[in-house]
Design an enzyme around this catalytic site. Structure first.
Site: not given
Length: 283
Positions: A222, A266, A98, A12, A128
């Site tokens: 992930s 990823s 990000c 992404c 995150e």
């Protein structure tokens, strides 16, 4: 035999930006380069960076031991206190967070300053989410399922601000928001799931529902790849979660007529292409 590859498979925007940032620093920087945590959740990419001299700091204790060098903040972002630590020691920071995650940091920081109780919908153990918590002040709660959402007790007049981990399942997010909304008269909901995540999940579900077998490619750590696997497995019983071609038993696909391929945000292109090419050879 038909092979359908998802158009949204692979890096992404935020992941590509973070990976490119590391390689740019390798070429341009003369000091030691560190990433605080793996820059993205992909072992193949991280190993390649390590072969070029990049050192992954796996804990805050390792970060505290640094006296010099360049520290690259991972795509998942970190809490404010990490920036404060590095700045206090004059260690150079390159921020590869990000932009969509950075936006959430700004949202929760502002809402917290205005007195809101921050609710983060996501996995509390994911970096995150831990980073978002680090910008949310003292009144912060993380919910990841129906049980944790129902177990939260807010006052009816308490101001609530709801955000989401960018890679969270959109349908689950909506369900949890409905539970939270019943707990207070003042609930502000910001759907911070990344558009790329929603598009990827929607496309993967559509493909999985139309094929005999589905392959989901991505690192086992992930979060967004795990979500893709869950979604695809519901739509297609023969769904395989692999990290590289080595994890795939091609003989299992020998009797299927159509196979779909998707990959997490990823997952590098070369791994996706290798799987696609070899599946195509079998058929």
């Amino acid at each position: 035999m038909k092979v359908i590859k998802a158009k949204t498979a692979g890096f992404c925007f935020g992941v590509k930006r973070a990976v490119d940032t590391v390689y740019e620093q390798v070429d341009a920087c003369s000091s030691l380069i560190y990433t605080y945590g793996p820059i993205i959740h992909n072992e193949e990419v991280v190993r390649d960076m390590e072969s070029k001299g990049v050192v992954v700091l796996r804990s805050e204790e390792e970060l505290d031991a640094l006296e010099k060098g360049t520290v690259i903040i991972r795509s998942h972002g970190v809490g404010k206190w990490i920036y404060d630590k590095l700045e206090a020691r004059n260690i150079r920071i390159v921020d590869a967070t990000c932009p969509f995650v950075k936006k959430i940091h700004n949202i929760v920081r502002k809402a917290s300053a205005e007195g809101a109780h921050i609710v983060i919908i996501g996995n509390p153990d994911h970096p995150e989410v831990q980073g978002i918590r680090g910008w949310a002040g003292e009144k912060v709660t993380v919910v990841q399922d129906k049980e944790s959402a129902e177990g939260v007790d807010f006052g009816k007049k308490e101001k609530i601000c709801v955000v989401s981990q960018t890679t969270f399942n959109y349908n689950k997010f909506k369900d949890l928001v409905e539970i939270i909304k019943k707990k207070s008269y003042d609930v502000s909901v910001l759907n911070t799931i990344c558009n790329a995540t929603k598009e990827r999940q929607t496309e993967a579900e559509s493909i999985a529902g139309s094929v005999d077998a589905m392959i989901v490619i991505g690192d086992k750590h992930s979060s967004n790849t795990q979500k893709l696997f869950e979604i695809c497995r519901k739509a297609c019983n023969n769904t395989y979660y692999i990290q590289t071609l080595d994890d795939l038993n091609l003989n299992q696909l020998g009797s299927v007529e159509t196979v779909g391929i998707t990959a997490g945000a990823s997952t590098p292109n070369n791994i996706i292409e290798e799987v696609q090419n070899n599946v195509g050879i079998i058929f």
